[in-house]
Design a protein around this motif. Structure first.
Motif, PDB file in Angstrom:
ATOM      1  N   SER A   1       4.105  12.083 -10.410  1.00  0.00           N
ATOM      2  CA  SER A   1       2.770  12.202  -9.835  1.00  0.00           C
ATOM      3  C   SER A   1       2.431  10.924  -9.077  1.00  0.00           C
ATOM      4  O   SER A   1       2.886   9.827  -9.419  1.00  0.00           O
ATOM      5  CB  SER A   1       1.745  12.437 -10.945  1.00  0.00           C
ATOM      6  OG  SER A   1       0.428  12.265 -10.450  1.00  0.00           O
ATOM      7  N   VAL A   2       1.617  11.064  -8.045  1.00  0.00           N
ATOM      8  CA  VAL A   2       1.208   9.897  -7.268  1.00  0.00           C
ATOM      9  C   VAL A   2       0.410   8.923  -8.127  1.00  0.00           C
ATOM     10  O   VAL A   2       0.361   7.720  -7.847  1.00  0.00           O
ATOM     11  CB  VAL A   2       0.387  10.333  -6.035  1.00  0.00           C
ATOM     12  CG1 VAL A   2      -0.976  10.866  -6.453  1.00  0.00           C
ATOM     13  CG2 VAL A   2       0.235   9.180  -5.050  1.00  0.00           C
ATOM     14  N   TRP A   3      -0.161   9.438  -9.229  1.00  0.00           N
ATOM     15  CA  TRP A   3      -0.935   8.566 -10.114  1.00  0.00           C
ATOM     16  C   TRP A   3      -0.042   7.549 -10.805  1.00  0.00           C
ATOM     17  O   TRP A   3      -0.481   6.438 -11.123  1.00  0.00           O
ATOM     18  CB  TRP A   3      -1.691   9.402 -11.148  1.00  0.00           C
ATOM     19  CG  TRP A   3      -2.830  10.151 -10.541  1.00  0.00           C
ATOM     20  CD1 TRP A   3      -2.897  11.491 -10.290  1.00  0.00           C
ATOM     21  CD2 TRP A   3      -4.060   9.590 -10.073  1.00  0.00           C
ATOM     22  NE1 TRP A   3      -4.092  11.806  -9.690  1.00  0.00           N
ATOM     23  CE2 TRP A   3      -4.827  10.660  -9.550  1.00  0.00           C
ATOM     24  CE3 TRP A   3      -4.588   8.299 -10.039  1.00  0.00           C
ATOM     25  CZ2 TRP A   3      -6.086  10.461  -9.005  1.00  0.00           C
ATOM     26  CZ3 TRP A   3      -5.842   8.108  -9.497  1.00  0.00           C
ATOM     27  CH2 TRP A   3      -6.587   9.184  -8.986  1.00  0.00           C
TER      28      TRP A   3
ATOM     29  N   ARG B   1       0.809  -1.231   0.000  1.00  0.00           N
ATOM     30  CA  ARG B   1       0.000   0.000   0.000  1.00  0.00           C
ATOM     31  C   ARG B   1       0.837   1.274   0.000  1.00  0.00           C
ATOM     32  O   ARG B   1       0.353   2.340  -0.389  1.00  0.00           O
ATOM     33  CB  ARG B   1      -0.931  -0.003   1.214  1.00  0.00           C
ATOM     34  CG  ARG B   1      -0.204  -0.018   2.544  1.00  0.00           C
ATOM     35  CD  ARG B   1      -1.165  -0.299   3.679  1.00  0.00           C
ATOM     36  NE  ARG B   1      -0.505  -0.329   4.985  1.00  0.00           N
ATOM     37  CZ  ARG B   1       0.162  -1.371   5.456  1.00  0.00           C
ATOM     38  NH1 ARG B   1       0.253  -2.463   4.719  1.00  0.00           N
ATOM     39  NH2 ARG B   1       0.734  -1.322   6.652  1.00  0.00           N
ATOM     40  N   GLY B   2       2.098   1.193   0.412  1.00  0.00           N
ATOM     41  CA  GLY B   2       2.948   2.380   0.423  1.00  0.00           C
ATOM     42  C   GLY B   2       3.613   2.656  -0.903  1.00  0.00           C
ATOM     43  O   GLY B   2       4.323   3.668  -1.049  1.00  0.00           O
TER      44      GLY B   2
ATOM     45  N   VAL C   1       6.814   5.661  -4.935  1.00  0.00           N
ATOM     46  CA  VAL C   1       7.190   5.925  -6.332  1.00  0.00           C
ATOM     47  C   VAL C   1       7.180   7.418  -6.613  1.00  0.00           C
ATOM     48  O   VAL C   1       8.096   7.950  -7.245  1.00  0.00           O
ATOM     49  CB  VAL C   1       6.230   5.188  -7.285  1.00  0.00           C
ATOM     50  CG1 VAL C   1       6.451   5.651  -8.722  1.00  0.00           C
ATOM     51  CG2 VAL C   1       6.431   3.689  -7.176  1.00  0.00           C
ATOM     52  N   ALA C   2       6.155   8.110  -6.116  1.00  0.00           N
ATOM     53  CA  ALA C   2       6.053   9.557  -6.345  1.00  0.00           C
ATOM     54  C   ALA C   2       7.224  10.292  -5.711  1.00  0.00           C
ATOM     55  O   ALA C   2       7.787  11.228  -6.296  1.00  0.00           O
ATOM     56  CB  ALA C   2       4.733  10.076  -5.779  1.00  0.00           C
ATOM     57  N   THR C   3       7.628   9.867  -4.523  1.00  0.00           N
ATOM     58  CA  THR C   3       8.731  10.528  -3.823  1.00  0.00           C
ATOM     59  C   THR C   3      10.071  10.221  -4.472  1.00  0.00           C
ATOM     60  O   THR C   3      10.893  11.122  -4.691  1.00  0.00           O
ATOM     61  CB  THR C   3       8.755  10.089  -2.345  1.00  0.00           C
ATOM     62  OG1 THR C   3       7.513  10.423  -1.731  1.00  0.00           O
ATOM     63  CG2 THR C   3       9.891  10.780  -1.600  1.00  0.00           C
TER      64      THR C   3
END
Length: 204
Positions: free
Chosen positions: A93-95, A80-81, A86-88
């Motif tokens: 984008s978090v997408w 779930r993390g 990936v975004a960080t």
């Protein structure tokens, strides 16, 4: 003549429609898989051995769809993390992370669904062995970061390859009718981590 379609229809419905107990069982297994993935991969290292229950939940599935739901629920919860990670890491984008999370989860679930078998015993254990190996090596292995085999380092610290073999054996046995034996043995090893008394059956 007027009554004949009813029993035929009833037989067809009974054959192809899942019963309420079957649906409840499937829902229970899926929810249990989510909890196992969520708690086991919560970041608390001593909780990691809980993921050893995943093969049993997969093996208890009565059809391929349930096996897919169990695998999907486990992996979605365990990883779930990933979207935020990936975004960080990539500054994206978090997408993008959500897309990778979804794709990896589908891949994990597909492998376990395809290899699920209704045959008990060694046949089911062999099918799980193939799934476990596929999720440990490329190309499927690149998304197998929530692999239950990683509990080996927690359950058997310092055992090296022997610890890995013991964990792999436990995972396979968890898919058979002898799963209580594996569960007790693993609980015995887990108890040491908390400084609890060992399971007495193994101290005779």
């Amino acid at each position: 003549m007027g009554r004949s379609p009813r029993p035929v229809f009833s037989a067809w419905r009974g054959r192809f429609s899942p019963s309420i107990p079957d649906r409840r069982r499937a829902a229970f297994l899926a929810v249990a898989a989510v909890l196992v993935g969520w708690i086991g991969w919560s970041g608390y290292v001593l909780a990691l051995p809980l993921v050893m229950l995943f093969p049993a939940l997969w093996a208890w599935s009565r059809d391929r769809a349930t096996a897919a739901a169990v695998a999907m629920g486990y992996f979605l919860a365990a990883s779930r993390g990933l979207p935020q990670g990936v975004a960080t890491f990539f500054g994206a984008s978090v997408w993008a992370g959500i897309l990778l999370w979804g794709a990896a989860s589908v891949c994990f679930a597909a492998v376990h669904a395809v290899l699920w078998s209704s045959r008990p015993g060694s046949q089911k254990a062999f099918c799980y062995l193939i799934a476990a190996v596929l999720m440990a090596v490329p190309s499927f292995g690149i998304v197998g970061w929530a692999h239950p085999i990683r509990a080996a380092g927690v359950l058997f610290p310092g055992w090296g390859w022997w610890g890995l073999a013991a964990t792999a054996t436990g995972l396979l046995v968890m898919t058979t009718k002898a799963w209580p034996v594996a569960a007790i043995a693993l609980a015995d090893a887990w108890a040491r981590l908390f400084g609890l008394p060992r399971v007495t059956v193994f101290n005779l």
